[in-house]
Design a protein around this motif. Structure first.
Motif, PDB file in Angstrom:
ATOM      1  N   GLN A  30       4.039  17.347   1.617  1.00  0.00           N
ATOM      2  CA  GLN A  30       3.549  16.967   2.930  1.00  0.00           C
ATOM      3  C   GLN A  30       3.497  15.457   3.069  1.00  0.00           C
ATOM      4  O   GLN A  30       3.867  14.894   4.104  1.00  0.00           O
ATOM      5  N   ALA A  31       3.069  14.788   2.001  1.00  0.00           N
ATOM      6  CA  ALA A  31       2.963  13.330   2.049  1.00  0.00           C
ATOM      7  C   ALA A  31       4.320  12.673   2.263  1.00  0.00           C
ATOM      8  O   ALA A  31       4.465  11.784   3.109  1.00  0.00           O
ATOM      9  N   ILE A  32       5.350  13.117   1.528  1.00  0.00           N
ATOM     10  CA  ILE A  32       6.645  12.447   1.645  1.00  0.00           C
ATOM     11  C   ILE A  32       7.294  12.715   3.001  1.00  0.00           C
ATOM     12  O   ILE A  32       7.899  11.816   3.593  1.00  0.00           O
ATOM     13  N   PRO A  42       0.815  -1.229   0.000  1.00  0.00           N
ATOM     14  CA  PRO A  42       0.000   0.000   0.000  1.00  0.00           C
ATOM     15  C   PRO A  42       0.844   1.273   0.000  1.00  0.00           C
ATOM     16  O   PRO A  42       0.519   2.246  -0.688  1.00  0.00           O
ATOM     17  N   LEU A  43       1.935   1.257   0.761  1.00  0.00           N
ATOM     18  CA  LEU A  43       2.809   2.430   0.804  1.00  0.00           C
ATOM     19  C   LEU A  43       3.518   2.614  -0.533  1.00  0.00           C
ATOM     20  O   LEU A  43       3.716   3.750  -0.989  1.00  0.00           O
ATOM     21  N   VAL A  44       3.908   1.511  -1.167  1.00  0.00           N
ATOM     22  CA  VAL A  44       4.552   1.590  -2.483  1.00  0.00           C
ATOM     23  C   VAL A  44       3.597   2.215  -3.499  1.00  0.00           C
ATOM     24  O   VAL A  44       3.972   3.108  -4.268  1.00  0.00           O
ATOM     25  N   LEU A  45       2.352   1.749  -3.497  1.00  0.00           N
ATOM     26  CA  LEU A  45       1.349   2.299  -4.412  1.00  0.00           C
ATOM     27  C   LEU A  45       1.145   3.789  -4.175  1.00  0.00           C
ATOM     28  O   LEU A  45       1.092   4.592  -5.127  1.00  0.00           O
ATOM     29  N   PHE A  46       1.054   4.182  -2.930  1.00  0.00           N
ATOM     30  CA  PHE A  46       0.858   5.592  -2.605  1.00  0.00           C
ATOM     31  C   PHE A  46       2.072   6.417  -3.030  1.00  0.00           C
ATOM     32  O   PHE A  46       1.932   7.516  -3.580  1.00  0.00           O
ATOM     33  N   PHE A  47       3.266   5.878  -2.797  1.00  0.00           N
ATOM     34  CA  PHE A  47       4.483   6.608  -3.173  1.00  0.00           C
ATOM     35  C   PHE A  47       4.509   6.873  -4.676  1.00  0.00           C
ATOM     36  O   PHE A  47       4.827   7.981  -5.113  1.00  0.00           O
ATOM     37  N   TYR A  48       4.198   5.861  -5.474  1.00  0.00           N
ATOM     38  CA  TYR A  48       4.225   6.059  -6.928  1.00  0.00           C
ATOM     39  C   TYR A  48       3.174   7.074  -7.375  1.00  0.00           C
ATOM     40  O   TYR A  48       3.378   7.799  -8.349  1.00  0.00           O
ATOM     41  N   SER A  49       2.066   7.160  -6.657  1.00  0.00           N
ATOM     42  CA  SER A  49       1.054   8.167  -7.005  1.00  0.00           C
ATOM     43  C   SER A  49       1.580   9.580  -6.757  1.00  0.00           C
ATOM     44  O   SER A  49       1.141  10.531  -7.410  1.00  0.00           O
ATOM     45  N   LEU A  50       2.530   9.712  -5.831  1.00  0.00           N
ATOM     46  CA  LEU A  50       3.117  11.024  -5.552  1.00  0.00           C
ATOM     47  C   LEU A  50       4.008  11.500  -6.698  1.00  0.00           C
ATOM     48  O   LEU A  50       4.312  12.692  -6.794  1.00  0.00           O
ATOM     49  N   LEU A  51       4.433  10.564  -7.553  1.00  0.00           N
ATOM     50  CA  LEU A  51       5.324  10.907  -8.664  1.00  0.00           C
ATOM     51  C   LEU A  51       4.563  11.244  -9.946  1.00  0.00           C
ATOM     52  O   LEU A  51       5.177  11.540 -10.963  1.00  0.00           O
ATOM     53  N   LEU A  95      12.945  -3.272   1.683  1.00  0.00           N
ATOM     54  CA  LEU A  95      12.090  -3.704   0.579  1.00  0.00           C
ATOM     55  C   LEU A  95      11.412  -2.501  -0.059  1.00  0.00           C
ATOM     56  O   LEU A  95      11.357  -2.379  -1.296  1.00  0.00           O
ATOM     57  N   PHE A  96      10.912  -1.593   0.744  1.00  0.00           N
ATOM     58  CA  PHE A  96      10.257  -0.380   0.237  1.00  0.00           C
ATOM     59  C   PHE A  96      11.223   0.450  -0.600  1.00  0.00           C
ATOM     60  O   PHE A  96      10.895   0.864  -1.724  1.00  0.00           O
ATOM     61  N   LEU A  97      12.423   0.699  -0.078  1.00  0.00           N
ATOM     62  CA  LEU A  97      13.407   1.508  -0.792  1.00  0.00           C
ATOM     63  C   LEU A  97      13.832   0.849  -2.100  1.00  0.00           C
ATOM     64  O   LEU A  97      14.145   1.534  -3.079  1.00  0.00           O
ATOM     65  N   THR A  98      13.838  -0.475  -2.125  1.00  0.00           N
ATOM     66  CA  THR A  98      14.208  -1.196  -3.344  1.00  0.00           C
ATOM     67  C   THR A  98      13.113  -1.103  -4.406  1.00  0.00           C
ATOM     68  O   THR A  98      13.384  -0.850  -5.583  1.00  0.00           O
ATOM     69  N   VAL A  99      11.863  -1.269  -3.993  1.00  0.00           N
ATOM     70  CA  VAL A  99      10.749  -1.301  -4.949  1.00  0.00           C
ATOM     71  C   VAL A  99      10.473   0.077  -5.556  1.00  0.00           C
ATOM     72  O   VAL A  99      10.032   0.180  -6.702  1.00  0.00           O
ATOM     73  N   ILE A 100      10.755   1.134  -4.809  1.00  0.00           N
ATOM     74  CA  ILE A 100      10.471   2.480  -5.332  1.00  0.00           C
ATOM     75  C   ILE A 100      11.616   3.032  -6.169  1.00  0.00           C
ATOM     76  O   ILE A 100      11.474   4.104  -6.770  1.00  0.00           O
ATOM     77  N   ILE A 101      12.736   2.310  -6.260  1.00  0.00           N
ATOM     78  CA  ILE A 101      13.912   2.868  -6.933  1.00  0.00           C
ATOM     79  C   ILE A 101      13.652   3.198  -8.402  1.00  0.00           C
ATOM     80  O   ILE A 101      14.176   4.211  -8.896  1.00  0.00           O
ATOM     81  N   PRO A 102      12.853   2.433  -9.166  1.00  0.00           N
ATOM     82  CA  PRO A 102      12.590   2.844 -10.562  1.00  0.00           C
ATOM     83  C   PRO A 102      11.917   4.212 -10.652  1.00  0.00           C
ATOM     84  O   PRO A 102      12.297   5.048 -11.486  1.00  0.00           O
ATOM     85  N   GLY A 103      10.921   4.451  -9.795  1.00  0.00           N
ATOM     86  CA  GLY A 103      10.231   5.736  -9.820  1.00  0.00           C
ATOM     87  C   GLY A 103      11.131   6.882  -9.408  1.00  0.00           C
ATOM     88  O   GLY A 103      11.127   7.962 -10.031  1.00  0.00           O
ATOM     89  N   VAL A 104      11.930   6.673  -8.362  1.00  0.00           N
ATOM     90  CA  VAL A 104      12.855   7.710  -7.901  1.00  0.00           C
ATOM     91  C   VAL A 104      13.875   8.026  -8.989  1.00  0.00           C
ATOM     92  O   VAL A 104      14.194   9.194  -9.254  1.00  0.00           O
ATOM     93  N   SER A 105      14.378   6.994  -9.657  1.00  0.00           N
ATOM     94  CA  SER A 105      15.387   7.182 -10.703  1.00  0.00           C
ATOM     95  C   SER A 105      14.823   7.966 -11.887  1.00  0.00           C
ATOM     96  O   SER A 105      15.480   8.864 -12.417  1.00  0.00           O
ATOM     97  N   LEU A 106      13.605   7.617 -12.309  1.00  0.00           N
ATOM     98  CA  LEU A 106      13.004   8.313 -13.453  1.00  0.00           C
ATOM     99  C   LEU A 106      12.715   9.770 -13.123  1.00  0.00           C
ATOM    100  O   LEU A 106      12.940  10.662 -13.957  1.00  0.00           O
ATOM    101  N   ALA A 107      12.197  10.030 -11.912  1.00  0.00           N
ATOM    102  CA  ALA A 107      11.917  11.411 -11.514  1.00  0.00           C
ATOM    103  C   ALA A 107      13.203  12.231 -11.475  1.00  0.00           C
ATOM    104  O   ALA A 107      13.247  13.372 -11.949  1.00  0.00           O
ATOM    105  N   SER A 108      14.263  11.628 -10.923  1.00  0.00           N
ATOM    106  CA  SER A 108      15.543  12.317 -10.845  1.00  0.00           C
ATOM    107  C   SER A 108      16.120  12.569 -12.233  1.00  0.00           C
ATOM    108  O   SER A 108      16.628  13.661 -12.531  1.00  0.00           O
TER     109      SER A 108
END
Length: 425
Positions: A389-391, A9-18, A114-127
């Motif tokens: 605020q979310a992050i 659920p947190l992974v899904l929410f994080f990607y929505s922030l991007l 696990l969370f930091l690993t799964v979100i790495i594609p989104g973080v990389s693309l945004a960066s």
């Protein structure tokens, strides 16, 4: 598998922030951004887990609940009950859902990694988008999304082709370069110190440093703070006389001296020397002067959505400091409780750093403490709204979970024990 079941659920929410702010839906005049739709869809997940007692409520949780509740109370006093429900309850829900979603999803170090690993594609693309836009000298993503979707306006804040130090301030998928800087910078200490050596750690650090291409003062200040605190930690391992309480005491004394013996006070000094744009620093000093006076004149419930008194030429009523914004709009109780929630979490994590039995866990707790310190300091220069605020609340929720984690469930890995270098005195 059990870990991912808890973290998704947190992974899904994080990607929505991007997702760019141009992706929204309008219903009866109300605008619903993508992250807010996902947030409210996940509310039942959070509520069920809390009712099942999956997390133990602690002092940081209570402070956040109180701060959110005070938003509703203050709006009902200053305006009316319906306004409090429509506006105050919405703001309170944004804060509490994001925070408790992180609290319920991340309960141990394995969950965090696990969370930091799964979100790495989104973080990389945004960066990467920030880097491409800044070096290419042209905003790409948000204008393209707006054109594809036929949006009548580009986001909540519009877009400006603004340059600093000769480079374009990039937006990427974020609402504003300031928010881009704070968003990515907050992840840097976690990838530096919480991840095991490997590709994910390297990519995470590099992607977090993409924050610098927002050319916002919050990003540069955040990276400088992280570097300074990490350097001090390394020094503590060599010099036995140094400690974190000593650093806090010395920093406190320095700040007091700056406030009382500088020409215009602490805020003016910080704005003058820590911001990239001197004119912005002067304007923010004026915001603290006039908005601060408004907060002191209305300390309990604030002024709500009313205008705060300022010279006509200042124009915008925006307040680029989150805790000051809370104090002005909703009163000191909301601002102080929100501030104390960060301070207490940092103190508990610092105690965990001192008590850690292994270098691995010491680094994890240190990374979380530094991340919380960065977002705490950043909220004196940024108004943490929407995805920002979310992050910051996700970071706080993660830090609180591990800070108050029962020592009985902490699995000590086969890592070398932590020890300081022997004294050569």
């Amino acid at each position: 598998m059990q870990g991912f079941k808890r973290v998704w659920p947190l992974v899904l929410f994080f990607y929505s922030l991007l997702l760019p702010p141009e992706i929204f839906f309008e219903i009866s005049g109300f605008r619903f951004y993508a992250f807010r739709i996902v947030e409210f869809a996940l509310f039942p997940v959070v509520l069920i887990q809390m009712l099942q007692g999956r997390i133990r409520i602690n002092i940081v949780d209570l402070l956040n609940i109180f701060s959110a509740a005070w938003l509703v109370i203050s709006f009902s006093v200053i305006h009316d009950f319906m306004f409090a429900i429509e506006s105050g309850a919405s703001l309170a829900a944004d804060a509490l859902i994001a925070y408790f979603l992180a609290r319920c999803s991340i309960r141990n170090l394995a969950d965090l990694r696990l969370f930091l690993t799964v979100i790495i594609p989104g973080v990389s693309l945004a960066s990467a988008m920030l880097v491409i836009e800044s070096l290419g000298g042209k905003l790409l993503l948000r204008p393209a999304v707006a054109e594809i979707l036929g949006s009548r306006e580009v986001g909540a804040f519009g877009l400006r082709n603004e340059k600093r130090l000769g480079f374009l301030r990039a937006y990427g998928p974020f609402y504003h370069p300031i928010m881009a800087g704070m968003f990515l910078t907050s992840l840097l200490p976690l990838y530096m110190l919480a991840m095991k050596p490997g590709r994910t750690k390297i990519v995470g650090i590099a992607s977090s440093l993409g924050a610098l291409f927002s050319f916002s003062s919050s990003a540069f200040l955040g990276v400088a703070t992280i570097s300074g605190l990490y350097g001090y930690e390394r020094l503590c391992r060599v010099v036995r006389e140094l400690s974190w309480p000593l650093l806090v005491m010395v920093a406190f004394v320095i700040l007091i001296l700056l406030h009382f013996f500088s020409q215009d006070g602490l805020i003016a000094v910080l704005n003058r020397y820590l911001l990239l744009n001197p004119s912005t620093g002067y304007y923010r000093t004026l915001i603290w002067q006039y908005a601060g006076a408004e907060a002191l004149a209305n300390p309990v419930f604030g002024i709500g959505r009313n205008e705060w008194l300022r010279p006509l030429w200042m124009g915008s009523n925006s307040i680029d400091a989150h805790f000051l914004l809370l104090a002005v709009k909703n009163g000191m109780p909301a601002a102080i409780s929100a501030f104390l929630a960060y301070v207490i979490a940092i103190i508990v994590l610092s105690k965990r750093v001192s008590d850690a039995r292994t270098t691995e866990y010491r680094n994890v707790y240190l990374g979380l403490a530094i991340a919380l310190a960065v977002v705490l300091i950043g909220q004196f220069t940024v108004s943490a709204v929407l995805t920002t605020q979310a992050i910051v609340l996700i970071i706080q929720g993660i830090g609180t979970s591990l800070a108050f984690q029962s020592r009985k469930v902490v699995q000590i890995p086969p890592s070398r024990p932590y020890s300081r270098a022997p004294s050569h005195a």
